[in-house]
Motif scaffolding. Structure first.
Motif, PDB file in Angstrom:
ATOM      1  N   UNK A 396      90.144 -46.333  -2.442  1.00 32.73           N
ATOM      2  CA  UNK A 396      88.760 -46.038  -2.059  1.00 32.73           C
ATOM      3  C   UNK A 396      87.934 -47.311  -2.077  1.00 32.73           C
ATOM      4  N   UNK A 397      87.165 -47.528  -1.043  1.00 37.88           N
ATOM      5  CA  UNK A 397      86.278 -48.683  -0.951  1.00 37.88           C
ATOM      6  C   UNK A 397      84.835 -48.233  -1.180  1.00 37.88           C
ATOM      7  N   UNK A 398      84.224 -48.816  -2.193  1.00 39.74           N
ATOM      8  CA  UNK A 398      82.843 -48.470  -2.542  1.00 39.74           C
ATOM      9  C   UNK A 398      81.908 -49.098  -1.506  1.00 39.74           C
ATOM     10  N   UNK A 399      81.221 -48.236  -0.738  1.00 41.49           N
ATOM     11  CA  UNK A 399      80.452 -48.734   0.405  1.00 41.49           C
ATOM     12  C   UNK A 399      79.396 -49.762   0.017  1.00 41.49           C
ATOM     13  N   UNK A 400      78.799 -49.627  -1.147  1.00 40.61           N
ATOM     14  CA  UNK A 400      77.742 -50.562  -1.536  1.00 40.61           C
ATOM     15  C   UNK A 400      78.272 -51.976  -1.783  1.00 40.61           C
ATOM     16  N   UNK A 401      79.595 -52.093  -2.030  1.00 43.82           N
ATOM     17  CA  UNK A 401      80.194 -53.407  -2.234  1.00 43.82           C
ATOM     18  C   UNK A 401      80.730 -54.001  -0.935  1.00 43.82           C
ATOM     19  N   UNK A 402      80.717 -53.213   0.144  1.00 39.09           N
ATOM     20  CA  UNK A 402      81.264 -53.676   1.424  1.00 39.09           C
ATOM     21  C   UNK A 402      80.202 -54.431   2.214  1.00 39.09           C
ATOM     22  N   UNK A 403      80.623 -55.300   3.148  1.00 41.62           N
ATOM     23  CA  UNK A 403      79.651 -55.962   4.022  1.00 41.62           C
ATOM     24  C   UNK A 403      78.816 -54.923   4.776  1.00 41.62           C
ATOM     25  N   UNK A 405      77.096 -52.840   3.545  1.00 40.75           N
ATOM     26  CA  UNK A 405      77.154 -51.590   2.773  1.00 40.75           C
ATOM     27  C   UNK A 405      77.797 -50.471   3.588  1.00 40.75           C
ATOM     28  N   UNK A 406      78.867 -50.842   4.292  1.00 41.01           N
ATOM     29  CA  UNK A 406      79.576 -49.883   5.147  1.00 41.01           C
ATOM     30  C   UNK A 406      81.060 -50.245   5.143  1.00 41.01           C
ATOM     31  N   UNK A 407      81.892 -49.369   4.555  1.00 44.18           N
ATOM     32  CA  UNK A 407      83.320 -49.673   4.422  1.00 44.18           C
ATOM     33  C   UNK A 407      84.110 -49.370   5.691  1.00 44.18           C
ATOM     34  N   UNK A 408      83.619 -48.394   6.477  1.00 44.88           N
ATOM     35  CA  UNK A 408      84.340 -48.009   7.687  1.00 44.88           C
ATOM     36  C   UNK A 408      85.554 -47.142   7.442  1.00 44.88           C
ATOM     37  N   UNK A 409      85.727 -46.629   6.211  1.00 50.14           N
ATOM     38  CA  UNK A 409      86.877 -45.768   5.925  1.00 50.14           C
ATOM     39  C   UNK A 409      86.747 -44.428   6.649  1.00 50.14           C
ATOM     40  N   UNK A 410      87.888 -43.754   6.761  1.00 48.93           N
ATOM     41  CA  UNK A 410      87.914 -42.441   7.401  1.00 48.93           C
ATOM     42  C   UNK A 410      87.794 -41.373   6.324  1.00 48.93           C
ATOM     43  N   UNK A 411      86.891 -40.434   6.510  1.00 47.78           N
ATOM     44  CA  UNK A 411      86.655 -39.396   5.508  1.00 47.78           C
ATOM     45  C   UNK A 411      87.094 -38.011   5.982  1.00 47.78           C
ATOM     46  N   UNK A 412      87.695 -37.920   7.153  1.00 46.01           N
ATOM     47  CA  UNK A 412      88.251 -36.649   7.615  1.00 46.01           C
ATOM     48  C   UNK A 412      89.586 -36.383   6.927  1.00 46.01           C
ATOM     49  N   UNK A 413      90.050 -35.118   6.889  1.00 48.40           N
ATOM     50  CA  UNK A 413      91.390 -34.843   6.375  1.00 48.40           C
ATOM     51  C   UNK A 413      92.441 -35.658   7.125  1.00 48.40           C
ATOM     52  N   UNK A 414      93.502 -36.036   6.418  1.00 43.85           N
ATOM     53  CA  UNK A 414      94.529 -36.878   7.027  1.00 43.85           C
ATOM     54  C   UNK A 414      95.207 -36.188   8.204  1.00 43.85           C
TER      55      UNK A 414
END
Length: 453
Positions: A396-403, A405-414
Motif C-alpha cells: 500500500x502506498x500512502x497517498x500523502x507521501x506520494x508526489x 499526494x497521489x499514488x495512482x494505485x488501483x482500488x478496484x477489486x483485482x
C-alpha cells in the motif's frame, strides 16, 4: 369478458346473485366512472397485492376478525378510500367517512357520539379520515382518546409523508401502510375494464393510449376520469397524441383540492427548473400553492431536484434547498413560502448536471453484477500477524507521501476491470472537477507506465 374484469381487478358492486362482473344498474348512469368501477372485494384492489393478499397485513387482520388503526400513505388514485371501505365491509364494521378538508370539531363530535352509540349496541365503527394530514396538531390529538378506548378504529388517508405531517402520538397508535403508484400494466387493465363496462373502445391510437397512461402517472382515478371524457366524444378517426393533448388540456382539471392534478403540476415545476425556465417554475410553484398543496411536499421535491438535476455542478444547491425546507419549518405559511420561492429561483438558474445521479446508478448496477468481490489486499487493514502473512496491506502506498499526494494505485477489486461511473459534464463546479479527474488520470497512467501498481 369476465376474465377481462378480473384482470382489471375492479368492478361495480355485485347485485344479489351476481358476480363482480355484473353490469351496473340503470341508476349508476350518473355516477363517475371511477366510482362505478370500484372493486367489490378487498382482494380485487389493483396494484396493492402487498397489502390486500391473504398473507398481507390487511389479509391477516381480516382473518383475525379484528382491525387495528391504520394510516394509508400513497399517491392519489391508488385505492386508499376503496381499501378502507372494503376493509370495514369484510370485517363487519360500520363505515363512517369524513374529510379533513371540510370537517371541523363539531363534525368530529357527532361522529364520535354516533360511534359510541353503536358500541353500546355491540357494533364497531371504522372511521375513515380522508387527507388526515390537513387536520392541525390539536385536531389530531382529539382522536387519541377515542382510538385508545376502542370507540373507533381510525383509518387515515394521506398523500404526505406521515413522519412530517402527523403527530408522533397518533402515529404510535396506528400502523402505517404504504400504497404503490399504479404501474402501466394495472392502468392498462383499468382502461380495458372501462371499455368493457361502457361497451365502447377509447378513440385513441396505440401511441395515444400509451400517452394517456403516462399522463395518469400512477393515478387510477385520474386515468378513469380522463377515459370517461374521451368515451363521451365522437371522432371520425382515433386520436393521435396531439389530438389527445388538445382534448385533455381543454377538459381535464389541472389541479384541485382533491389533488387530481398533483403529479401533473409537480412534474411541470420539476421540468421547468430542469429547463432553467425560472419564470415558468415560479408560475407552477404558485399554482400548486393555490391548489392547496402542502409546501413541505414541494420543499422535499426541491431537495430531490438539487441532488438529481444539479448535483456537483453547484454543491450549494442542496444547501439552499435544505435551507428553504428548514426556513418553512420554522416560519410556516405564508412567510415560509417565500423561502421556498427563493430556492425555486436558485435551482432554476443553477448550472445543471445529472452526472452524479448517473454515476450512482452505474455504481449500484456494478455492485449488483459483481457480487462479493474482495477489495485488493493492498488496501485492507492487517491488525493480526495472520493477516499480514496473507498479504493484507502489503504494497500500500500512502497517498500523502506520494508526489502530488497521489499514488495512482488501483482500488478496484483485482478481478474487476477499472470502470468510470462519474463523468462530470464540465458545467459550473464540475468544470473544476473535470480538470482534477483528467489530471489524476494522466498521473495514474504515467505511474503505471513506470511500473507502479
Amino acid at each position: 369478458m369476465s376474465d377481462l374484469f378480473e384482470a382489471a381487478g375492479l368492478g361495480p358492486k355485485p347485485r344479489p346473485g351476481e358476480g363482480a362482473a355484473a353490469q351496473p344498474a340503470s341508476d349508476d348512469a350518473g355516477r363517475p366512472l371511477a366510482d362505478r368501477l370500484r372493486p367489490a372485494r378487498l382482494e380485487d384492489v389493483v396494484g396493492q397485492d402487498h397489502l390486500v393478499a391473504a398473507d398481507s397485513p390487511l389479509g391477516r387482520m381480516i382473518k383475525a376478525g379484528r382491525l387495528s388503526s391504520l394510516i394509508l400513505w400513497g399517491p392519489p388514485g391508488t385505492g386508499k378510500t376503496t381499501i378502507a371501505r372494503l376493509l370495514a365491509q369484510a370485517a363487519g364494521y360500520d363505515f363512517d367517512q369524513i374529510s379533513a378538508v371540510f370537517s371541523g370539531v363539531a363534525d368530529l363530535k357527532k361522529v364520535f357520539e354516533a360511534a359510541r352509540q353503536r358500541r353500546r349496541m355491540g357494533r364497531r365503527t371504522l372511521l375513515f379520515v380522508d387527507e388526515i394530514h390537513r387536520f392541525n396538531r390539536a385536531q389530531q390529538d382529539g382522536f387519541l382518546p377515542y382510538v385508545e378506548d376502542g370507540t373507533v378504529v381510525l383509518v387515515g388517508a394521506t398523500t404526505e409523508n406521515p413522519s412530517f405531517e402527523l403527530n408522533a402520538a397518533l402515529l404510535s397508535r396506528a400502523q402505517v401502510l404504504v400504497l404503490n403508484r399504479l404501474e402501466a400494466e394495472a392502468l392498462e387493465a383499468l382502461l380495458a375494464r372501462a371499455e368493457a363496462l361502457l361497451q365502447k373502445p377509447l378513440p385513441l391510437t396505440a401511441e395515444a393510449r400509451a400517452a394517456l397512461i403516462d399522463m395518469a402517472d400512477g393515478d387510477g382515478r385520474y386515468l378513469l376520469n380522463l377515459a370517461e371524457e374521451l368515451l363521451t366524444i365522437e371522432v371520425a378517426a382515433p386520436l393521435d397524441i396531439a389530438g389527445l393533448t388538445e382534448i385533455v388540456q381543454r377538459r381535464a382539471p389541472l389541479y384541485d383540492k382533491a389533488q387530481e392534478g398533483h403529479y401533473n403540476l409537480i412534474s411541470a415545476l420539476h421540468k421547468s427548473m430542469r429547463g432553467s425556465d425560472v419564470d415558468a417554475a415560479l408560475y407552477w410553484y404558485a399554482r400548486m400553492l393555490a391548489g392547496g398543496e402542502a409546501p413541505l411536499y414541494i420543499a422535499r421535491r426541491l431537495v430531490r431536484f438539487a441532488v438529481e438535476d444539479i448535483g456537483i455542478a453547484d454543491p450549494q444547491a442542496l444547501v439552499v434547498a435544505n435551507g428553504a425546507k428548514d426556513a418553512y419549518d420554522f416560519l410556516g405559511s405564508p412567510e415560509g413560502e417565500l423561502a421556498i420561492a427563493n430556492a425555486v429561483i436558485y435551482l432554476a438558474t443553477a448550472p445543471k448536471s445529472n452526472a452524479a445521479y448517473k454515476a450512482y446508478n452505474g455504481a449500484r448496477a456494478a455492485a449488483r453484477e459483481t457480487g462479493s468481490l474482495m477489495p485488493p489486499k493492498h488496501i485492507l487493514n492487517a491488525p493480526t500477524r495472520l493477516m499480514k502473512d496473507l498479504g493484507y496491506a502489503a504494497g500500500y502506498n500512502y497517498d500523502h507521501d506520494a508526489p502530488d499526494e497521489f499514488s495512482g494505485q488501483d482500488y478496484f477489486p483485482e478481478a474487476m476491470e477499472r470502470r468510470q461511473f462519474y463523468n462530470p459534464k464540465g458545467k459550473g463546479f464540475e468544470h473544476e472537477i473535470r480538470r482534477r479527474l483528467d489530471h489524476w488520470a494522466d498521473l495514474r497512467q504515467k505511474r503505471r507506465d513506470q511500473g507502479g501498481t
